[in-house]
Enzyme design. Structure first.
Site, mmCIF file in Angstrom:
data_model
loop_
_atom_site.group_PDB
_atom_site.id
_atom_site.type_symbol
_atom_site.label_atom_id
_atom_site.label_comp_id
_atom_site.label_asym_id
_atom_site.label_seq_id
_atom_site.Cartn_x
_atom_site.Cartn_y
_atom_site.Cartn_z
ATOM 1 N N GLU A 513 0.859 -1.184 0.000
ATOM 2 C CA GLU A 513 0.000 0.000 0.000
ATOM 3 C C GLU A 513 0.896 1.235 0.000
ATOM 4 O OE1 GLU A 513 -3.462 -0.267 2.300
ATOM 5 O OE2 GLU A 513 -4.112 1.746 1.793
ATOM 6 N N GLU A 793 -2.417 0.667 13.277
ATOM 7 C CA GLU A 793 -3.541 1.098 12.447
ATOM 8 C C GLU A 793 -4.870 0.944 13.194
ATOM 9 O OE1 GLU A 793 -3.963 -1.295 8.925
ATOM 10 O OE2 GLU A 793 -5.106 0.254 7.890
HETATM 11 C C1 RAM Z 1 -6.487 2.235 4.286
HETATM 12 C C2 RAM Z 1 -5.286 3.061 4.439
HETATM 13 C C3 RAM Z 1 -5.473 4.421 4.979
HETATM 14 C C4 RAM Z 1 -6.880 4.907 4.951
HETATM 15 C C5 RAM Z 1 -7.660 4.294 3.833
HETATM 16 C C6 RAM Z 1 -9.103 4.733 3.780
HETATM 17 O O1 RAM Z 1 -6.264 1.238 3.341
HETATM 18 O O2 RAM Z 1 -4.353 2.359 5.203
HETATM 19 O O3 RAM Z 1 -4.967 4.546 6.266
HETATM 20 O O4 RAM Z 1 -6.859 6.295 4.812
HETATM 21 O O5 RAM Z 1 -7.622 2.924 3.870
#
Ligand code: RAM
Length: 962
Positions: A513, A793
């Site tokens: 990502e 996260e």
């Molecule tokens: C996830 C990303 C990010 C977020 C988006 C919507 O995949 O890690 O942190 O902003 O989604």
């Protein structure tokens, strides 16, 4: 000085104002700016209170001698009376390309300082002065001046990929090609100045006579290469020799033609399909004559040891293919083939405006654990972005060493890599029998704390090092407090920033990502801008945001834009295009952040208005991420969106106001007011008007925002959406929701950043503290009890009960939840600027002790260093502060007994620099001038200090490794 005079033990009373930390467009001595009117800025230091600037003068000259009084500089502002100046935009004769300019700033003090100040020897100190320089590359777009062509080794077709499965692929399946080597021999004599201007479609590393030019990593950095390609400038004078010289470059796919993001069908080749080089070496002799060595068809190309290099997949060095000496003079390059010229398009080239990614830290191995006959797992004790440097002795020909990376270990002590998704993050070394090798990949990076080294029977900790890479943003902030766990949280936040400011602000450094997600960046920016000077870094990224805009003029969700990621900006994501320039302007006082962004800010707000005539934002919401990753009941999408709309309209109005565009400001203020009214009308219910049917919550709370979620109240309060007479009820309900949850948060990315600041500004700092120091899920400290070294996260990325969350989206190095960092500085330590202040002109010093016994914050602001330190001891509250020259501060001394307040041991105001503004029940408020102060007062803070318990690690998947 005679020997009988007493020796001074104190610094001299007055040494006047000193400009320091001179910057050109927020960078120290940039080599190679393309800006026609750069901003020349400085910070100030002084030793006495009230030693404030009154006027400045800036002189710019090619010959430093011309900067002296009586000299004839190219440009001279003359004395400009401006006590607030942080810098000046160059407005002299047009700057020439490829020229070094020296500049000097002179600052005169107000109120008898400066000219009247005395030095230690008793002589007049005179105004403060400092000198610096900047150098131009190709001024403006520079296109007509370039002579080089884009060249390559081997054009490749677009690799067509099957959709990869989760987890790893065999590396050979990735269709990766060897890294091209390109070289050009030339002769030179008596060169006195040599500058290399270089870029790549892909990544480059350039050497002159075998020595690397500069220390940039992953250059030229990531942009949308279809819109803009950065080049860098290096001073390579010292690398030239008389006679034969060789300019040599290695290229790699990088973001240009390698794997980027998660779009499986287009995993590689987002912008192009094979890497290309563009370079010009400008040589100047003592006689002033110039020569240029530029990329063209005379270059020779081949491949060498680097068999592939990819940001997500990793890098492979096969030493059997090493082309020894290819980058040195004397190498026989007849076996190499001529470079292919692809084109000579220079239109997209721009001088880079930020500092590059560099190797910023080296971390030794904490532990090396044998996990197999030829396999070891290394723990570096810190999750980071970067790579491993490995010293290997006597690797047999064809023998393979594999380095894999992971953020965590599984239950068996092996690497846990499921959450990397398709990122192989694997580096490979293949031996050729030579006795010593240092293996360090150059064109990839990984997010990891652990590395598994497979293929070596023995591995000693001394042979392996982790190298942390990130954009070089000078560190400006420091925070400390009496709770070591909160200090560790701050370190986790800092490492989240280091790991994710890699050319662009990314969401995460490990999985497939690593994208520049806009919301993550906007919620984290206030924290980031305390930790480091991110002005140049965001100057560059704001261009990426601009380049990414949709044809309709809207902001996107990620920048640089990437095929396969939904473009249309979601609420809170697209809004970053408004929020970020505003915050940068407030932090750095540079109006260009606003003037460059205002047209796009307006277009964004207009777009939402156009598609949502009733002012409830429900159309054009892109993928609507709402309050992303919030646990529990989701906040209604229209509540989130409409709140963001009101906020963006409001900030657009304030930006216009700051730029003096009054009609525009009025227009957007009106719109913001209308959206606020609609928000209240549609989403806010008070007692007696409950239309939801069901249980009547209004009697209990007095006010309900639709959805009744924490984030709903946070957005409404943070963005000032409620009529004044309803805020108290909203704060009460918010507090109830937080308290009944733990106290704990139920917020996602958008809500989390607002929680502590909102609670604090509405009188509930106690609750903000309770959240801060909570240690159960969800909380900031829970991961720390389980060995986290970066912010996760998800609040519950790993729990003792459930283990790892689903690997499809579970990063252990995401900074969004780390947005609490800012409140540690401006709340806990209490170092803030007033809401109406720009560039730290008016500080607000207001500690929120909670149950802590001490805290401190230091910040190298754009004006100069600001600092706060407080301590509670033996019934006395002590507060030290430093206010930079040119600023003042409002100081809240937390005491219910204003008569007890002393400043430097005396009645406050004894020297005329301290004035009482208000004595309120909880604090006495003073205004102070610039300088350092020490307040003491009777400690009447209601919370009793709680002794700090050392952190115990429990049930951890990373146990035993702090
Ligand atoms: C996830 C990303 C990010 C977020 C988006 C919507 O995949 O890690 O942190 O902003 O989604």
């Amino acid at each position: 000085m005679s020997g009988t005079e007493p020796r001074r033990t104190q610094p001299p009373e007055a040494s006047g104002l000193r400009p320091h930390a001179l910057r050109c467009d927020h960078r120290t001595t940039p080599l190679g700016t393309g800006e026609r009117a750069p901003l020349l800025g400085w910070r100030l230091a002084a030793d006495r209170r009230g030693d404030d600037p009154a006027a400045y003068r800036v002189r710019v000259a090619e010959d430093p001698g011309a900067l002296a009084d009586g000299g004839r500089p190219l440009w001279d502002t003359g004395r400009v009376e401006d006590p607030d100046a942080l810098g000046v935009l160059y407005a002299g004769p047009p700057l020439r390309s490829r020229t070094r300019y020296h500049w000097r700033v002179t600052v005169w003090g107000a109120a008898g300082t400066g000219e009247g100040a005395r030095t230690e020897t008793g002589a007049a100190a005179g105004p403060g002065e400092a000198t610096s320089w900047f150098e131009t590359a190709f001024i403006g777009d520079g296109a007509p001046e370039w002579r080089a062509s884009w060249i390559t080794h081997d054009p490749r077709p677009v690799p067509v990929m099957d959709a990869p499965t989760e987890g790893e692929r065999a590396l050979d399946d990735h269709g990766l090609a060897p890294c091209p080597l390109l070289r050009r021999a030339f002769t030179a004599t008596a060169v006195t100045r040599a500058r290399l201007y270089v870029s790549a479609r892909g990544l480059y590393e350039v050497r002159l006579n075998g020595v690397r030019a500069g220390d940039a990593e992953l250059a030229p950095g990531w942009t949308d290469y279809t819109r803009r390609i950065q080049y860098q400038t290096y001073d390579v004078t010292a690398l030239l020799r008389d006679g034969e010289n060789v300019l040599a470059a290695t290229l790699a796919d990088g973001w240009w033609s390698g794997f980027v993001g998660f779009e499986p069908r287009r995993a590689g080749a987002h912008y192009g399909t094979f890497p290309q080089l563009l370079a010009e070496l400008h040589l100047t002799g003592a006689d002033g004559r110039t020569a240029v060595v530029a990329t063209d068809a005379t270059w020779r190309t081949g491949t060498g040891a680097v068999r592939h290099a990819d940001l997500l997949m990793g890098e492979c060095h096969d030493l059997r293919h090493a082309a020894d000496g290819w980058e040195l003079p004397g190498f026989d390059d007849r076996a190499l083939r001529p470079a292919l010229v692809t084109d000579a398009d220079h239109r997209l080239l721009v001088a880079s405006v930020d500092e590059p990614v560099r190797a910023m830290a080296e971390l030794p191995a904490r532990t090396v654990t044998r996990t197999g006959a030829r396999r070891h797992v290394v723990d570096f004790g810190q999750n980071l972005a970067g790579r491993v440097r490995l010293r290997v002795t006597a690797l047999a020909t064809g023998a393979r060493v594999t380095v894999r990376h992971a953020e965590a270990l599984d239950d068996d002590g092996g690497l846990y890599t499921a959450n990397l998704r398709t990122a192989a993050a694997t580096d490979v070394l293949i031996g050729d029998g030579r006795p010593h090798t240092v293996f360090e990949p150059g064109f990839t990076y990984h997010g990891f704390r652990y590395a598994e080294i497979d293929g070596l029977p023995e591995l000693s900790a001394a042979d392996i090092t982790a190298v942390a890479l990130h954009s070089d943003t000078p560190w400006t902030g420091a925070f400390a407090c009496s709770d070591p766990t909160v200090e560790r949280l701050h370190r986790c936040v800092e490492w989240g920033q280091r790991s994710n400011f890699v050319s662009v602000p990314t969401d995460c450094p490990q999985r497939d990502e690593r994208l520049g997600w806009l919301a993550d960046a906007q919620v984290f920016l206030p924290t980031a801008a305390r930790n480091a000077d991110v002005a140049a870094f965001f100057t560059k990224w704001l261009r990426d945001i601009e380049d990414a805009r949709t044809p309709e003029g809207g902001f996107t969700n990620v920048a640089p834009r990437l095929a396969g990621v939904a473009d249309e900006g979601a609420p809170g994501w697209g809004d970053a295009g408004v929020i970020i320039p505003w915050h940068l302007y407030r932090t750095y006082g540079d109006p260009r952040f606003l003037s460059r962004a205002l047209p796009a800010m307006r277009a964004w707000v207009d777009l939402i208005r156009r598609h949502n005539p009733d002012l409830v934002w429900r159309h054009k919401v892109g993928p609507h991420f709402a309050d992303w990753l919030a646990p529990g009941t989701p906040t209604p999408r229209e509540v989130v969106a409409t709140a963001c709309f009101a906020h963006s309209a409001h900030l657009t109005a304030r930006a216009a106001e700051a730029l003096g565009e009054r009609a525009t400001a009025r227009e957007y203020h009106r719109l913001a007011a209308a959206v606020r009214a609609v928000f209240t009308e549609r989403f806010v219910r008070t007692g007696g008007e409950d239309r939801t049917g069901g249980e009547d919550r209004n009697d209990r709370a007095g006010l309900v925002i639709e959805g009744d979620t924490q984030t709903g109240y946070l957005l409404a309060l943070a963005f000032g959406l409620l009529p004044a007479d309803r805020t108290d009820a909203a704060v009460r309900r918010l507090a109830e929701l937080i308290e009944s949850a733990g106290p704990a948060l139920r917020t996602g990315f958008l809500g989390v950043a607002l929680a502590a600041p909102v609670l604090d500004s509405y009188g509930r700092a106690d609750l903000a503290h309770a959240l801060l120091r909570r240690t159960e899920v969800p909380s900031w400290l829970f991961p720390l009890r389980h060995g986290a070294t970066t912010v996760w996260e998800r609040w519950d990325g790993w729990t003792p009960e459930a283990g790892f969350r689903a690997p499809s989206m579970n990063s252990f190095n995401h900074y969004a939840l780390g947005s609490i960092g800012e409140w540690l500085h401006r709340g806990v330590a209490g170092l803030d600027q007033r809401p109406d202040s720009v560039g730290y002109r008016h500080l607000r010093v207001r500690p929120r002790p909670g149950t802590l016994t001490r805290a401190s914050a230091r910040y190298a602001s754009v004006r100069g260093t600001a600092e706060v330190r407080w301590e509670r001891r033996d019934g006395v509250f002590s507060l030290w502060l430093r206010v930079p020259p040119g600023a003042d501060a409002e100081v809240y001394v937390p005491t219910a007994d204003p008569a007890s307040v002393r400043e430097s041991g005396a009645e406050p105001g004894h020297d005329g620099q301290v004035a009482l503004l208000a004595a309120e029940p909880e604090h006495a408020v003073y205004r102070v001038a610039s300088g350092t102060y020490h307040f003491t007062a009777a400690d009447t803070v209601p919370e009793r200090p709680v002794p700090d318990e050392p952190l115990t690690l429990v049930g951890s998947h990373q146990e035993g490794t702090p």
